[in-house]
Design a protein around this motif. Structure first.
Motif, short mmCIF file in Angstrom:
data_model
loop_
_atom_site.label_atom_id
_atom_site.label_comp_id
_atom_site.label_asym_id
_atom_site.label_seq_id
_atom_site.Cartn_x
_atom_site.Cartn_y
_atom_site.Cartn_z
N ALA A 1 0.85 -1.37 0.06
CA ALA A 1 0.00 -0.05 -0.08
C ALA A 1 0.91 1.27 0.13
O ALA A 1 0.62 2.20 -0.75
CB ALA A 1 -0.93 -0.05 1.32
N ILE A 2 1.89 1.24 0.81
CA ILE A 2 2.82 2.43 0.79
C ILE A 2 3.55 2.52 -0.62
O ILE A 2 3.77 3.57 -1.01
CB ILE A 2 3.81 2.37 1.87
N PHE B 1 1.55 11.77 -9.91
CA PHE B 1 0.94 13.21 -9.70
C PHE B 1 1.72 14.51 -9.77
O PHE B 1 1.46 15.34 -10.57
CB PHE B 1 0.08 13.25 -8.59
N LEU B 2 2.58 14.10 -9.32
CA LEU B 2 3.81 15.38 -9.15
C LEU B 2 4.72 15.55 -10.67
O LEU B 2 4.96 16.70 -11.08
CB LEU B 2 4.91 15.11 -8.14
N GLY C 1 -0.82 14.79 -19.72
CA GLY C 1 -1.72 14.34 -19.06
C GLY C 1 -1.09 13.24 -18.10
O GLY C 1 -0.01 13.40 -17.78
N ARG C 2 -1.74 12.14 -17.90
CA ARG C 2 -1.38 11.33 -16.89
C ARG C 2 -0.40 10.13 -17.63
O ARG C 2 -0.60 9.88 -18.72
CB ARG C 2 -2.55 10.43 -16.43
N TRP C 3 0.46 9.77 -16.79
CA TRP C 3 1.42 8.89 -17.22
C TRP C 3 1.00 7.32 -17.13
O TRP C 3 1.76 6.48 -17.57
CB TRP C 3 2.81 8.97 -16.62
N VAL D 1 3.23 5.77 -2.83
CA VAL D 1 4.44 6.70 -3.61
C VAL D 1 4.43 6.78 -4.97
O VAL D 1 4.66 7.89 -5.42
CB VAL D 1 5.68 5.95 -2.87
N LEU D 2 4.05 5.63 -5.63
CA LEU D 2 4.07 5.73 -6.95
C LEU D 2 2.82 6.80 -7.49
O LEU D 2 3.08 7.40 -8.49
CB LEU D 2 3.64 4.53 -7.53
#
Length: 51
Positions: free
Chosen positions: A28-29, A39-40, A46-48, A33-34
């Motif tokens: 879950a962690i 997001f960053l 757009g989204r990767w 993180v991914l």
């Protein structure tokens, strides 16, 4: 003899469940993180990822 085997079986199940839950926390962690990195660091396109 049978009660001793039952106690050992319960201990084994609890240890296995605890290990699985501990592993799920790490998974879950890693997913969070991914997601934050995606997001960053997303580009202007757009989204990767394709979710």
């Amino acid at each position: 003899m049978v009660p001793l085997l039952l106690v050992l079986l319960v201990i084994l199940l609890l240890f296995g469940g605890g290990f699985a839950l501990h592993l799920l926390w790490y998974v879950a962690i890693a997913v969070v993180v991914l997601w934050l990195l995606g997001f960053l660091f997303r580009g202007s396109g757009g989204r990767w990822y394709r979710w």
